[in-house]
Design a protein around this motif. Sequence first.
Motif, PDB file in Angstrom:
ATOM      1  N   LYS A 152       0.801  -1.216   0.000  1.00  0.00           N
ATOM      2  CA  LYS A 152       0.000   0.000   0.000  1.00  0.00           C
ATOM      3  C   LYS A 152       0.837   1.271   0.000  1.00  0.00           C
ATOM      4  CE  LYS A 152      -0.535   0.346   5.018  1.00  0.00           C
ATOM      5  NZ  LYS A 152      -1.495   0.377   6.134  1.00  0.00           N
ATOM      6  N   ASP A 153       2.116   1.170   0.410  1.00  0.00           N
ATOM      7  CA  ASP A 153       2.996   2.335   0.422  1.00  0.00           C
ATOM      8  C   ASP A 153       3.767   2.486  -0.890  1.00  0.00           C
ATOM      9  OD1 ASP A 153       4.365  -0.013   0.908  1.00  0.00           O
ATOM     10  OD2 ASP A 153       5.777   0.873   2.322  1.00  0.00           O
ATOM     11  N   GLN A 154       3.418   1.696  -1.896  1.00  0.00           N
ATOM     12  CA  GLN A 154       4.153   1.735  -3.158  1.00  0.00           C
ATOM     13  C   GLN A 154       3.280   2.170  -4.330  1.00  0.00           C
ATOM     14  OE1 GLN A 154       5.531  -2.366  -2.774  1.00  0.00           O
ATOM     15  NE2 GLN A 154       7.628  -1.643  -2.423  1.00  0.00           N
ATOM     16  N   ALA A 155       2.205   2.893  -4.020  1.00  0.00           N
ATOM     17  CA  ALA A 155       1.314   3.361  -5.078  1.00  0.00           C
ATOM     18  C   ALA A 155       2.040   4.288  -6.048  1.00  0.00           C
ATOM     19  CB  ALA A 155       0.101   4.069  -4.480  1.00  0.00           C
ATOM     20  N   ALA A 156       2.942   5.131  -5.521  1.00  0.00           N
ATOM     21  CA  ALA A 156       3.664   6.061  -6.398  1.00  0.00           C
ATOM     22  C   ALA A 156       4.507   5.302  -7.416  1.00  0.00           C
ATOM     23  CB  ALA A 156       4.544   6.994  -5.565  1.00  0.00           C
ATOM     24  N   LEU A 157       5.105   4.196  -6.985  1.00  0.00           N
ATOM     25  CA  LEU A 157       5.898   3.393  -7.912  1.00  0.00           C
ATOM     26  C   LEU A 157       4.996   2.769  -8.972  1.00  0.00           C
ATOM     27  CD1 LEU A 157       8.735   2.301  -8.522  1.00  0.00           C
ATOM     28  CD2 LEU A 157       8.210   0.355  -7.037  1.00  0.00           C
ATOM     29  N   GLY A 158       3.818   2.321  -8.549  1.00  0.00           N
ATOM     30  CA  GLY A 158       2.869   1.767  -9.505  1.00  0.00           C
ATOM     31  C   GLY A 158       2.454   2.787 -10.545  1.00  0.00           C
ATOM     32  N   ARG A 159       2.221   4.023 -10.100  1.00  0.00           N
ATOM     33  CA  ARG A 159       1.833   5.086 -11.045  1.00  0.00           C
ATOM     34  C   ARG A 159       2.958   5.375 -12.029  1.00  0.00           C
ATOM     35  NH1 ARG A 159      -0.149   7.445  -6.117  1.00  0.00           N
ATOM     36  NH2 ARG A 159      -2.421   7.332  -5.993  1.00  0.00           N
ATOM     37  N   ARG A 160       4.201   5.330 -11.535  1.00  0.00           N
ATOM     38  CA  ARG A 160       5.324   5.607 -12.421  1.00  0.00           C
ATOM     39  C   ARG A 160       5.403   4.566 -13.540  1.00  0.00           C
ATOM     40  NH1 ARG A 160      11.112   4.945  -9.993  1.00  0.00           N
ATOM     41  NH2 ARG A 160      10.302   6.443  -8.491  1.00  0.00           N
ATOM     42  N   PHE A 161       5.216   3.291 -13.200  1.00  0.00           N
ATOM     43  CA  PHE A 161       5.274   2.239 -14.213  1.00  0.00           C
ATOM     44  C   PHE A 161       4.045   2.226 -15.112  1.00  0.00           C
ATOM     45  CE2 PHE A 161       8.909   0.746 -11.990  1.00  0.00           C
ATOM     46  CZ  PHE A 161       9.583  -0.123 -12.846  1.00  0.00           C
ATOM     47  N   ALA A 162       3.015   2.983 -14.718  1.00  0.00           N
ATOM     48  CA  ALA A 162       1.827   3.097 -15.568  1.00  0.00           C
ATOM     49  C   ALA A 162       1.893   4.319 -16.475  1.00  0.00           C
ATOM     50  CB  ALA A 162       0.564   3.181 -14.707  1.00  0.00           C
ATOM     51  N   GLY A 163       2.899   5.185 -16.252  1.00  0.00           N
ATOM     52  CA  GLY A 163       2.971   6.438 -16.986  1.00  0.00           C
ATOM     53  C   GLY A 163       4.101   6.474 -17.993  1.00  0.00           C
ATOM     54  N   PRO A 164       4.409   7.674 -18.489  1.00  0.00           N
ATOM     55  CA  PRO A 164       5.400   7.810 -19.557  1.00  0.00           C
ATOM     56  C   PRO A 164       6.836   7.936 -19.069  1.00  0.00           C
ATOM     57  CG  PRO A 164       4.359   9.917 -19.128  1.00  0.00           C
ATOM     58  CD  PRO A 164       3.686   8.932 -18.219  1.00  0.00           C
ATOM     59  N   ASP A 165       7.067   7.853 -17.753  1.00  0.00           N
ATOM     60  CA  ASP A 165       8.409   8.038 -17.203  1.00  0.00           C
ATOM     61  C   ASP A 165       9.379   7.051 -17.845  1.00  0.00           C
ATOM     62  OD1 ASP A 165      10.688   8.414 -15.725  1.00  0.00           O
ATOM     63  OD2 ASP A 165       9.658   8.518 -13.799  1.00  0.00           O
ATOM     64  N   ALA A 166      10.441   7.594 -18.474  1.00  0.00           N
ATOM     65  CA  ALA A 166      11.400   6.725 -19.159  1.00  0.00           C
ATOM     66  C   ALA A 166      12.301   5.997 -18.169  1.00  0.00           C
ATOM     67  CB  ALA A 166      12.243   7.548 -20.137  1.00  0.00           C
ATOM     68  N   ASP A 167      12.549   6.606 -16.992  1.00  0.00           N
ATOM     69  CA  ASP A 167      13.450   6.011 -16.005  1.00  0.00           C
ATOM     70  C   ASP A 167      12.625   5.357 -14.900  1.00  0.00           C
ATOM     71  OD1 ASP A 167      15.708   5.252 -14.709  1.00  0.00           O
ATOM     72  OD2 ASP A 167      16.209   7.224 -13.919  1.00  0.00           O
ATOM     73  N   ARG A 168      11.870   4.344 -15.250  1.00  0.00           N
ATOM     74  CA  ARG A 168      10.927   3.751 -14.310  1.00  0.00           C
ATOM     75  C   ARG A 168      11.610   3.029 -13.147  1.00  0.00           C
ATOM     76  NH1 ARG A 168       6.205   1.190 -18.275  1.00  0.00           N
ATOM     77  NH2 ARG A 168       5.531   3.192 -19.144  1.00  0.00           N
ATOM     78  N   PHE A 169      12.801   2.514 -13.348  1.00  0.00           N
ATOM     79  CA  PHE A 169      13.445   1.675 -12.341  1.00  0.00           C
ATOM     80  C   PHE A 169      14.233   2.467 -11.300  1.00  0.00           C
ATOM     81  CE2 PHE A 169      12.604  -1.209 -15.797  1.00  0.00           C
ATOM     82  CZ  PHE A 169      12.257  -2.395 -15.172  1.00  0.00           C
ATOM     83  N   SER A 170      14.340   3.766 -11.437  1.00  0.00           N
ATOM     84  CA  SER A 170      15.130   4.562 -10.486  1.00  0.00           C
ATOM     85  C   SER A 170      14.385   4.703  -9.166  1.00  0.00           C
ATOM     86  CB  SER A 170      15.423   5.946 -11.071  1.00  0.00           C
ATOM     87  OG  SER A 170      14.220   6.686 -11.209  1.00  0.00           O
ATOM     88  N   GLY A 171      15.151   4.880  -8.093  1.00  0.00           N
ATOM     89  CA  GLY A 171      14.556   5.169  -6.792  1.00  0.00           C
ATOM     90  C   GLY A 171      13.948   3.980  -6.090  1.00  0.00           C
ATOM     91  N   ALA A 172      14.210   2.773  -6.550  1.00  0.00           N
ATOM     92  CA  ALA A 172      13.691   1.559  -5.898  1.00  0.00           C
ATOM     93  C   ALA A 172      14.740   0.469  -6.023  1.00  0.00           C
ATOM     94  CB  ALA A 172      12.367   1.119  -6.524  1.00  0.00           C
TER      95      ALA A 172
END
Length: 426
Positions: A75-95
């Motif tokens: 439940k604390d990883q919703a922001a990461l889920g949104r990133r992988f659902a969006g256009p962010d090219a650097d999806r793997f950063s910060g985790a």
Amino acid sequence: MATDGAAFRRVLAQWPSGVVIVTTGAGGRRHGMTASAFSSVSLDPPMVLVCLARGTRTHDLVAEHGTYAVSILGKDQAALGRRFAGPDADRFSGAGWQAGQTGSPVLTDSVGWLDCRVAHAYPGGDHTIFVGEVLGTATPRRVAPVLFHSRAWSQLADPLPDRITVADTGLLAVLRVRGFSGPRLAGIARLLRAAGTRVRLFDLYGDAPPPEDLAPATASALITRPEQVADVAAAGAGVVEFRAKEHGPAPEAAPRAGMVEFRAEEHCPILEAAQRAGLVTVANLPDAFAAGREHRVVAQVARLAALGCDEIALEEGGSAATPLQVRRVIQEAAAVAGGAALRVGLRERHGIGLVNALVAMKSGVWRFDTTLGGVDGALPAEDVLFLAGELEVASPVDRAALIAGAAELERSWGSVLPGRTYRFTH
């Protein structure tokens, strides 16, 4: 009746689902996307499926490599889920990511992950259904999942346990210090045990057990040496407790008296002796909720669980526990405890004790170490049971009997007890 795509989506949006990140590839060609179309398929062999839209990069890489991994989000990883659902090219950063057996990246602090090899691929309209044989799994931590419902991110409320139980681990030791002995101690012990409470009747630092027949399930003994196990069994107690010394550098200047030291690659003699005698084993970890000690505590829980300890008690100790710290430690410990049951021993400080007890319950704990009346600073048994009653959580322990015992104790004590609720019967 025919339906269009928009109406179809509106209906499916009413179906709540978990959220996963599907990843594949390796090195510079790794990629991933958020998905909710994920399901188990088979237990033998273990298989799961994901549905990926054709034309997406993740779809094409899964088809090319024949492998994928699924990381379940907390439940604390919703922001990461949104990133992988969006256009962010650097999806793997910060985790934190690591390569699974297939080379597909898995999220190291996910609720759980599965590393899969594609066994079947079926056309499904504008999607492909990839059925994967599971080659590797892990459950890195225990936390409520994130949910997706009606196009919104949400989470489940933490469930309460169906029941709780309490053990008294402090009262008789305090009464001995105040000069209680013989029939008076035995009478109080009988009262507690008759209420359904497990009682630390004696420790074998030198005190003799009360002279009475014991029901093994409601009698425990705290010991320091393996040869004392025979004395515990002969006395009729069915539970052996010991304090486990922290492995590796410890923040204390010196080890505490009575702690049992062992290493994972060696053994724990007390544990082995108690297991041979058929006794329930309880390892107590002092100051388990002290700031900065989470990793040491979790590592100790994992070692004790690997050695076959039945129960592991997380004690609050001298450092005040906060609700957030209680939650973090319990959730991390639960992820590595395996078959060992977690218990907690909390203290009452500034009115936070019952808050911590509630947090512990909502983190999956249902065994509590307490002291009648809270006379040693521990959370009182009757207070924990009062909280459980208000939450409609059942307990086999008779709170009314404990309240009667607290009233009797108050008369002997000579002053009002620290407990907050022992004057209330409901």
